[in-house]
Write an enzyme that holds these catalytic residues in place. Structure first.
Site, PDB file in Angstrom:
ATOM      1  N   GLU A 105       0.845  -1.197   0.000  1.00  0.00           N
ATOM      2  CA  GLU A 105       0.000   0.000   0.000  1.00  0.00           C
ATOM      3  C   GLU A 105       0.880   1.248   0.000  1.00  0.00           C
ATOM      4  OE1 GLU A 105      -3.600   1.859   2.782  1.00  0.00           O
ATOM      5  OE2 GLU A 105      -2.849  -0.175   3.135  1.00  0.00           O
ATOM      6  N   ASP A 107       0.115   5.318   0.675  1.00  0.00           N
ATOM      7  CA  ASP A 107      -0.954   6.203   1.152  1.00  0.00           C
ATOM      8  C   ASP A 107      -0.580   7.672   1.077  1.00  0.00           C
ATOM      9  OD1 ASP A 107      -2.565   4.083   1.932  1.00  0.00           O
ATOM     10  OD2 ASP A 107      -1.769   4.049   3.972  1.00  0.00           O
ATOM     11  N   GLU A 109      -2.720  10.736   2.776  1.00  0.00           N
ATOM     12  CA  GLU A 109      -3.886  11.072   3.575  1.00  0.00           C
ATOM     13  C   GLU A 109      -3.818  12.544   3.974  1.00  0.00           C
ATOM     14  OE1 GLU A 109      -5.094   7.025   5.825  1.00  0.00           O
ATOM     15  OE2 GLU A 109      -3.276   7.961   6.593  1.00  0.00           O
ATOM     16  N   HIS A 122      -0.299  13.232   5.365  1.00  0.00           N
ATOM     17  CA  HIS A 122       0.228  12.071   6.088  1.00  0.00           C
ATOM     18  C   HIS A 122       0.502  10.971   5.067  1.00  0.00           C
ATOM     19  CE1 HIS A 122       0.476   9.370   9.673  1.00  0.00           C
ATOM     20  NE2 HIS A 122       0.068   8.467   8.805  1.00  0.00           N
ATOM     21  N   ASN A 124       2.282   7.063   4.114  1.00  0.00           N
ATOM     22  CA  ASN A 124       2.710   5.779   4.683  1.00  0.00           C
ATOM     23  C   ASN A 124       2.903   4.791   3.543  1.00  0.00           C
ATOM     24  OD1 ASN A 124       3.467   3.883   6.567  1.00  0.00           O
ATOM     25  ND2 ASN A 124       1.424   3.609   7.451  1.00  0.00           N
ATOM     26  N   ASP A 198     -11.224  10.094  15.458  1.00  0.00           N
ATOM     27  CA  ASP A 198     -10.548   9.482  16.597  1.00  0.00           C
ATOM     28  C   ASP A 198      -9.032   9.687  16.544  1.00  0.00           C
ATOM     29  OD1 ASP A 198     -10.458   7.830  14.343  1.00  0.00           O
ATOM     30  OD2 ASP A 198     -10.272   6.004  15.519  1.00  0.00           O
TER      31      ASP A 198
END
Length: 255
Positions: A105, A107, A109, A122, A124, A198
């Site tokens: 993956e 990412d 974000e 962000h 990753n 969260d």
């Protein structure tokens, strides 16, 4: 520290030029020619050239590419959620679609924020199910005022992440040293707008203000140049005799 970072970014930008020949979008091309809507509240705008994804308390929204790739350059223009977007995350990513425990993956974000705060990108990278390679960047512009281009360049040698053709992150293939790297699993491109209050804004301290919903992000000019998965990794640059689709050594296609 600042001068060292400047030298690094200059080096990455030079590397990015090697892979900067993304395919142009044909005039009048519909974004749904290459992308398919998956779920949620979506709109097609500007003659079906733009996808708008919406998020409310009930549901987010998402799309994905119709093609999987084994090495590619992906470019897409995004205009992010304006004003108070705290708790929301706009994400584009490449991901393999077989076993989760060994998945790959890449990412990008975009973490929502309270009005006036800078947007955080962000990033990753997962390889063979192993992640923990998170690096964050503060964008140097307001990404809600206009569209900007975000790119993933994935070859058998390295992964580059670019913003408006400026390389901000490089992850090199050190497989020989025992570091997992995405080389064998095809990946499909996804775009999603979702609620992550969260953790997304100040570690979850600032929650989503649903009175601001629906939150909307816009996507256009999806370009993919690379090796469409054929089931044979060598055809996409894993030939033991060398070469990959970036330098013409593999069988590449633009879709």
């Amino acid at each position: 520290m600042a001068s060292a970072r400047a030298r690094l970014l200059a080096c990455l930008s030079a590397l990015a030029l090697i892979a900067s020949a993304s395919s142009p979008v044909a005039a009048g091309e519909r974004i749904t020619d290459k992308l398919e809507i998956l779920w949620g509240q979506t709109q097609l705008l500007n003659g079906d050239e733009t996808i708008a994804l919406s998020l409310d308390r009930a549901m987010g929204a998402g799309f994905r590419s119709k093609t999987s790739y084994l090495f590619a350059r992906i470019d897409i223009d995004i205009k992010l959620v304006p004003k108070n977007s705290a708790g929301t995350v706009t994400t584009v990513y490449l991901i393999s679609e077989k076993q989760w425990k060994t998945h790959d993956e890449i990412d990008l974000e975009f973490l929502g924020n309270v009005t006036g705060q800078p947007y955080t990108l962000h990033t990753n990278i997962f390889a063979n199910g192993v992640g923990g390679r998170e690096v964050q960047f503060r964008l140097w512009f307001d990404p809600t005022e206009d569209f900007h281009t975000y790119s993933i360049v994935w070859s058998s040698d390295q992964i580059l992440i670019l913003v408006d053709d400026v390389a901000i992150r490089q992850f090199k293939n050190h497989w020989a040293a025992g570091v997992p790297f995405p080389v064998y699993q095809p990946m499909r491109f996804y775009g999603v707008l979702w609620d992550a209050d969260d953790w997304a804004t100040e570690g979850g301290r600032v929650k989503t203000d649903w009175s601001q919903a629906p939150f909307v992000a816009y996507f256009r000019n999806f370009r993919a140049q690379g090796c469409a998965s054929s089931g044979f990794s060598w055809a996409c640059g894993q030939d033991p005799f060398g070469g990959d689709w970036f330098d013409g050594g593999g069988v590449g296609s633009t879709t």
